[in-house]
Design an enzyme around this catalytic site. Structure first.
Site, PDB file in Angstrom:
ATOM      1  CB  THR A  64     -60.020 -75.509  16.617  1.00 27.09           C
ATOM      2  OG1 THR A  64     -60.132 -76.851  17.122  1.00 27.09           O
ATOM      3  CG2 THR A  64     -59.327 -74.677  17.694  1.00 27.09           C
ATOM      4  CD  GLU A  95     -58.985 -79.949  21.117  1.00 27.38           C
ATOM      5  OE1 GLU A  95     -58.387 -79.760  22.186  1.00 27.38           O
ATOM      6  OE2 GLU A  95     -59.659 -80.965  20.897  1.00 27.38           O
ATOM      7  CE1 TYR A 120     -54.345 -75.828  17.167  1.00 27.45           C
ATOM      8  CE2 TYR A 120     -56.189 -76.899  18.290  1.00 27.45           C
ATOM      9  CZ  TYR A 120     -55.637 -76.356  17.143  1.00 27.45           C
ATOM     10  OH  TYR A 120     -56.358 -76.334  15.974  1.00 27.45           O
ATOM     11  CE  LYS A 129     -55.722 -73.047  15.343  1.00 28.23           C
ATOM     12  NZ  LYS A 129     -55.739 -72.531  13.967  1.00 28.23           N
TER      13      LYS A 129
HETATM   14  P1  NAP Z   1     -51.763 -79.384   9.611  1.00 31.94           P
HETATM   15  O1  NAP Z   1     -51.919 -80.505   8.642  1.00 31.94           O
HETATM   16  O2  NAP Z   1     -51.067 -79.636  10.903  1.00 31.94           O
HETATM   17  O3  NAP Z   1     -51.022 -78.183   8.848  1.00 31.94           O
HETATM   18  C1  NAP Z   1     -50.474 -77.101   9.563  1.00 31.94           C
HETATM   19  C2  NAP Z   1     -49.744 -76.208   8.574  1.00 31.94           C
HETATM   20  O4  NAP Z   1     -49.200 -75.084   9.269  1.00 31.94           O
HETATM   21  C3  NAP Z   1     -48.586 -76.872   7.834  1.00 31.94           C
HETATM   22  O5  NAP Z   1     -48.634 -76.510   6.484  1.00 31.94           O
HETATM   23  C4  NAP Z   1     -47.361 -76.240   8.498  1.00 31.94           C
HETATM   24  O6  NAP Z   1     -46.242 -76.165   7.671  1.00 31.94           O
HETATM   25  C5  NAP Z   1     -47.885 -74.850   8.766  1.00 31.94           C
HETATM   26  N1  NAP Z   1     -47.092 -74.089   9.722  1.00 31.94           N
HETATM   27  C6  NAP Z   1     -46.749 -74.446  10.991  1.00 31.94           C
HETATM   28  N2  NAP Z   1     -45.999 -73.480  11.559  1.00 31.94           N
HETATM   29  C7  NAP Z   1     -45.869 -72.484  10.652  1.00 31.94           C
HETATM   30  C8  NAP Z   1     -45.212 -71.228  10.639  1.00 31.94           C
HETATM   31  N3  NAP Z   1     -44.520 -70.780  11.701  1.00 31.94           N
HETATM   32  N4  NAP Z   1     -45.296 -70.461   9.532  1.00 31.94           N
HETATM   33  C9  NAP Z   1     -45.978 -70.893   8.440  1.00 31.94           C
HETATM   34  N5  NAP Z   1     -46.611 -72.096   8.372  1.00 31.94           N
HETATM   35  C10 NAP Z   1     -46.551 -72.872   9.471  1.00 31.94           C
HETATM   36  O7  NAP Z   1     -53.202 -78.760   9.961  1.00 31.94           O
HETATM   37  P2  NAP Z   1     -54.606 -79.019   9.250  1.00 31.94           P
HETATM   38  O8  NAP Z   1     -55.211 -80.252   9.824  1.00 31.94           O
HETATM   39  O9  NAP Z   1     -54.476 -78.863   7.788  1.00 31.94           O
HETATM   40  O10 NAP Z   1     -55.454 -77.803   9.864  1.00 31.94           O
HETATM   41  C11 NAP Z   1     -55.452 -76.530   9.215  1.00 31.94           C
HETATM   42  C12 NAP Z   1     -55.794 -75.469  10.241  1.00 31.94           C
HETATM   43  O11 NAP Z   1     -57.085 -75.737  10.790  1.00 31.94           O
HETATM   44  C13 NAP Z   1     -54.862 -75.381  11.444  1.00 31.94           C
HETATM   45  O12 NAP Z   1     -54.775 -74.030  11.822  1.00 31.94           O
HETATM   46  C14 NAP Z   1     -55.559 -76.187  12.520  1.00 31.94           C
HETATM   47  O13 NAP Z   1     -55.154 -75.746  13.796  1.00 31.94           O
HETATM   48  C15 NAP Z   1     -57.006 -75.861  12.213  1.00 31.94           C
HETATM   49  N6  NAP Z   1     -57.996 -76.868  12.546  1.00 31.94           N
HETATM   50  C16 NAP Z   1     -57.836 -78.147  12.136  1.00 31.94           C
HETATM   51  C17 NAP Z   1     -58.817 -79.089  12.405  1.00 31.94           C
HETATM   52  C18 NAP Z   1     -58.697 -80.518  11.926  1.00 31.94           C
HETATM   53  O14 NAP Z   1     -59.440 -81.369  12.414  1.00 31.94           O
HETATM   54  N7  NAP Z   1     -57.819 -80.799  10.966  1.00 31.94           N
HETATM   55  C19 NAP Z   1     -59.983 -78.697  13.094  1.00 31.94           C
HETATM   56  C20 NAP Z   1     -60.114 -77.362  13.479  1.00 31.94           C
HETATM   57  C21 NAP Z   1     -59.121 -76.444  13.191  1.00 31.94           C
HETATM   58  P3  NAP Z   1     -44.992 -77.226   7.710  1.00 31.94           P
HETATM   59  O15 NAP Z   1     -45.283 -78.199   6.628  1.00 31.94           O
HETATM   60  O16 NAP Z   1     -43.824 -76.386   7.425  1.00 31.94           O
HETATM   61  O17 NAP Z   1     -44.989 -77.842   9.081  1.00 31.94           O
HETATM   62  O1  F7E Z   2     -56.539 -86.657  19.099  1.00 32.47           O
HETATM   63  C1  F7E Z   2     -56.630 -89.257  21.615  1.00 32.47           C
HETATM   64  C2  F7E Z   2     -56.257 -87.852  22.027  1.00 32.47           C
HETATM   65  O2  F7E Z   2     -54.504 -85.659  18.054  1.00 32.47           O
HETATM   66  C3  F7E Z   2     -57.883 -87.094  19.151  1.00 32.47           C
HETATM   67  C4  F7E Z   2     -56.317 -81.282  15.579  1.00 32.47           C
HETATM   68  O3  F7E Z   2     -56.529 -81.254  14.179  1.00 32.47           O
HETATM   69  O4  F7E Z   2     -58.630 -81.735  15.995  1.00 32.47           O
HETATM   70  C5  F7E Z   2     -57.320 -82.212  16.216  1.00 32.47           C
HETATM   71  O5  F7E Z   2     -57.051 -82.291  17.613  1.00 32.47           O
HETATM   72  C6  F7E Z   2     -58.095 -87.854  20.450  1.00 32.47           C
HETATM   73  C7  F7E Z   2     -57.571 -87.125  21.700  1.00 32.47           C
HETATM   74  O6  F7E Z   2     -56.821 -84.745  17.495  1.00 32.47           O
HETATM   75  C8  F7E Z   2     -53.612 -91.038  20.684  1.00 32.47           C
HETATM   76  O7  F7E Z   2     -55.882 -87.789  23.395  1.00 32.47           O
HETATM   77  C9  F7E Z   2     -55.349 -91.395  21.921  1.00 32.47           C
HETATM   78  O8  F7E Z   2     -58.493 -87.318  22.738  1.00 32.47           O
HETATM   79  O9  F7E Z   2     -56.155 -86.917  16.597  1.00 32.47           O
HETATM   80  P1  F7E Z   2     -55.923 -86.024  17.749  1.00 32.47           P
HETATM   81  P2  F7E Z   2     -57.344 -83.601  18.476  1.00 32.47           P
HETATM   82  O10 F7E Z   2     -56.542 -83.514  19.707  1.00 32.47           O
HETATM   83  O11 F7E Z   2     -58.814 -83.800  18.621  1.00 32.47           O
HETATM   84  C10 F7E Z   2     -58.902 -80.435  16.534  1.00 32.47           C
HETATM   85  C11 F7E Z   2     -60.325 -80.062  16.187  1.00 32.47           C
HETATM   86  C12 F7E Z   2     -57.899 -79.440  16.132  1.00 32.47           C
HETATM   87  O12 F7E Z   2     -58.194 -78.257  15.991  1.00 32.47           O
HETATM   88  C13 F7E Z   2     -56.471 -79.869  16.133  1.00 32.47           C
HETATM   89  O13 F7E Z   2     -55.682 -78.999  15.317  1.00 32.47           O
HETATM   90  O14 F7E Z   2     -57.338 -89.070  20.386  1.00 32.47           O
HETATM   91  N1  F7E Z   2     -55.497 -90.168  21.376  1.00 32.47           N
HETATM   92  N2  F7E Z   2     -54.200 -91.943  21.518  1.00 32.47           N
HETATM   93  C14 F7E Z   2     -54.441 -89.920  20.601  1.00 32.47           C
HETATM   94  N3  F7E Z   2     -54.139 -88.845  19.840  1.00 32.47           N
HETATM   95  C15 F7E Z   2     -52.979 -88.897  19.125  1.00 32.47           C
HETATM   96  N4  F7E Z   2     -52.656 -87.852  18.341  1.00 32.47           N
HETATM   97  N5  F7E Z   2     -52.131 -89.973  19.189  1.00 32.47           N
HETATM   98  C16 F7E Z   2     -52.403 -91.067  19.963  1.00 32.47           C
HETATM   99  O15 F7E Z   2     -51.636 -92.024  19.997  1.00 32.47           O
END
Ligand code: NAP
Ligand code: F7E
Length: 332
Positions: free
Chosen positions: A129, A131, A157, A161
Site C-alpha cells: 500500500t 500508506e 496499519y 504492511k
Molecule cells: P477491505 O474491503 O477492508 O477487505 C478486507 C478483507 O480482509 C475482508 O474480506 C475481511 O473479511 C478480510 N479479513 C480481515 N481480517 C481477516 C482475517 N483475520 N482472516 C481472513 N480475512 C480477514 O479491503 P480492500 O479495500 O478490499 O483492500 C484489499 C487489500 O488491499 C487489503 O489488504 C488492503 O489493506 C490493501 N490495500 C487497499 C487499498 C485500497 O485503497 N482499497 C490500497 C492499498 C492496499 P471480513 O469480511 O470477515 O471482515
Molecule cells: O481516509 C481522512 C483520513 O480511511 C482517507 C485504505 O484502503 O487507502 C485507505 O486508507 C483520508 C485520511 O483511507 C474521515 O484522515 C477525514 O486522510 O478513506 P480513508 P486511507 O486512510 O487513505 C490506503 C491506500 C490503504 O491501504 C488502506 O487500506 O480521509 N478522513 N474524515 C476520513 N477518513 C475516514 N475513514 N472517515 C472520516 O470520517
C-alpha cells in the site's frame, strides 16, 4: 469452454477488491476459491449469493492450519492475499490485532504455500500500500512515489504492511518463490466500505438527496489522496502475476485530490454548490498521525504491464454517487 483451467485462491473475498477480483478472474475462466473467516460472518450469505461460482473456504489469516487446509482444498495456481485489517483509523485503536492479521498473517499465508506447494509453481500477490510511504514533505518525489521511493509508514496499519511487503520479498529471494508486491494507491468505487471517506461521502450525499439524513461528520478535510477506481486496479493485480519474473509495481493515477475536492464534486451531483452547511468536523474521525499527501507514479506498471486506469477522478465520484442514489437500501 473455459479460456483457462487456472485456479485462484483469494483471501479477503468479502472485501472491496475481493469482489472485483473474483468477477474478473471468473470472467477469464478461472476456478475461484475465497477464504472467509468467522463462524457468524454476515457477509457469507451475501457473498455466496453474489458470487455463486466462488467456493468459500473457512479460514483465518491468524490460523496457519486453516491456511494449509485452504491450500490443500483450492490447489491454486495463483494466491491473492487481499485480507487485512485495512482501516488506518481502526489500526490505531487495535494495533496488536493489526500486527497479527496484516503483518504476521502474510507470513502465515506464505508458509502455508511453502509447505503445500511442492512443485514451487504457485504465484503469490501481496496487497502492499501507499500508506507505507507516509506522505512526508522530505521524502516526497516530484513525479510521485515509485517502486524505489523511501518508506516511512505513519500508522500501525502502515507499519504492519511494511512487514508484509518485506517478508514477501524475502521469501522470493530466499526460496525462489514467485512473489509479487503491488503497491497500490487508494482505489474506491461502489463496493468500497462505508467506513472509508469516499464511500462515506457518496453514501451521505445520496441520503441527503433522499431526505434520509441532513449532514455528514468528518475528520480532517485537507489530506490529499491519489484516488483511482478499484475495478481498474484488480486488472493490474492480475497482470502482475502473468509476468515472466516476479517484481514490485506501483498502481496509481498520478493525480492527487483533497477530501474537499471530493466533497465539491459529490455534492455537485445532487445540485448543491455550497456543501459547507452540510459538513461538520468531528475529532473522533481524526488520527494521531496523518498522511497529508499521497501521489503515485505508475510509469513502471504502464510500461511493463500495459496497465492503464480507465476511470478518472470526476468519473469516480460520479460513479459512486450515482450508485448510492439508486441502491435500494443505502448503508450507514
Ligand atoms: P477491505 O474491503 O477492508 O477487505 C478486507 C478483507 O480482509 C475482508 O474480506 C475481511 O473479511 C478480510 N479479513 C480481515 N481480517 C481477516 C482475517 N483475520 N482472516 C481472513 N480475512 C480477514 O479491503 P480492500 O479495500 O478490499 O483492500 C484489499 C487489500 O488491499 C487489503 O489488504 C488492503 O489493506 C490493501 N490495500 C487497499 C487499498 C485500497 O485503497 N482499497 C490500497 C492499498 C492496499 P471480513 O469480511 O470477515 O471482515
Ligand atoms: O481516509 C481522512 C483520513 O480511511 C482517507 C485504505 O484502503 O487507502 C485507505 O486508507 C483520508 C485520511 O483511507 C474521515 O484522515 C477525514 O486522510 O478513506 P480513508 P486511507 O486512510 O487513505 C490506503 C491506500 C490503504 O491501504 C488502506 O487500506 O480521509 N478522513 N474524515 C476520513 N477518513 C475516514 N475513514 N472517515 C472520516 O470520517
Amino acid at each position: 469452454m473455459s479460456a483457462t483451467s487456472k485456479r485462484a485462491l483469494i483471501t479477503g473475498i468479502t472485501g472491496q477488491d475481493g469482489g472485483h477480483l473474483a468477477a474478473l478472474l471468473h470472467g477469464k475462466g478461472y476456478e475461484v476459491f475465497g477464504i472467509i473467516r468467522g463462524q457468524h460472518n454476515p457477509r457469507r450469505l451475501i457473498t455466496q449469493q453474489e458470487f455463486p461460482y466462488v467456493t468459500l473456504i473457512d479460514a483465518d489469516l491468524t490460523d496457519s492450519s486453516s491456511l494449509v487446509r485452504a491450500m490443500q482444498v483450492a490447489k491454486p495456481d495463483e494466491v491473492y492475499n487481499l485480507a487485512a485489517i485495512s482501516h488506518v483509523g481502526y489500526s490505531f485503536k487495535n494495533p496488536q490485532l493489526t500486527a497479527d492479521v496484516t503483518a504476521k498473517g502474510v507470513l502465515n499465508m506464505l508458509e502455508a504455500i511453502r509447505l503445500t506447494d511442492k512443485g514451487g509453481n504457485v504465484r503469490f500477490y501481496q496487497a502492499s500500500t501507499s500508506e507505507m510511504y507516509g506522505g512526508l514533505e522530505y521524502n516526497r518525489p516530484e513525479k510521485g512515489y515509485d517502486e524505489q521511493s523511501t518508506f516511512h509508514p505513519r500508522s500501525p496499519y502502515g507499519v504492519a504492511k511494511m512487514y508484509g511487503h518485506w517478508i514477501t520479498q524475502n521469501y522470493r529471494e530466499s526460496y525462489d518463490m514467485y512473489n509479487v508486491s503491488g503497491i497500490l494507491f487508494n482505489h474506491e468505487g461502489e463496493r468500497r466500505g462505508v467506513e472509508f471517506v469516499t464511500r462515506k461521502i457518496s453514501n451521505a450525499v445520496a441520503r441527503i438527496k433522499l431526505g434520509k439524513q441532513d449532514h455528514i461528520e468528518l475528520g480532517d478535510l485537507w489530506p490529499k489522496r491519489d484516488w483511482g477506481y478499484a475495478g481498474d486496479y484488480v486488472e493490474g493485480m492480475w497482470r502482475m502475476l502473468q509476468q515472466d519474473k516476479p517484481d514490485n509495481y506501483v498502481l496509481a493515477t498520478g493525480e492527487t485530490h483533497s477530501i474537499e475536492e471530493f466533497l465539491t464534486l459529490a455534492f455537485a451531483e445532487i445540485g448543491i454548490t455550497d456543501w459547507k452547511p452540510y459538513v461538520k468536523q468531528n475529532p473522533a474521525f481524526m488520527r494521531p498521525a496523518e498522511v497529508d499527501l499521497l501521489l503515485g507514479n505508475p510509469e513502471k506498471a504502464e510500461r511493463e504491464l500495459g496497465w492503464e486506469r480507465k476511470v478518472d477522478f470526476p468519473g469516480l465520484v460520479k460513479l459512486m454517487v450515482t450508485h448510492d442514489l439508486t441502491v435500494e437500501e443505502t448503508k450507514i
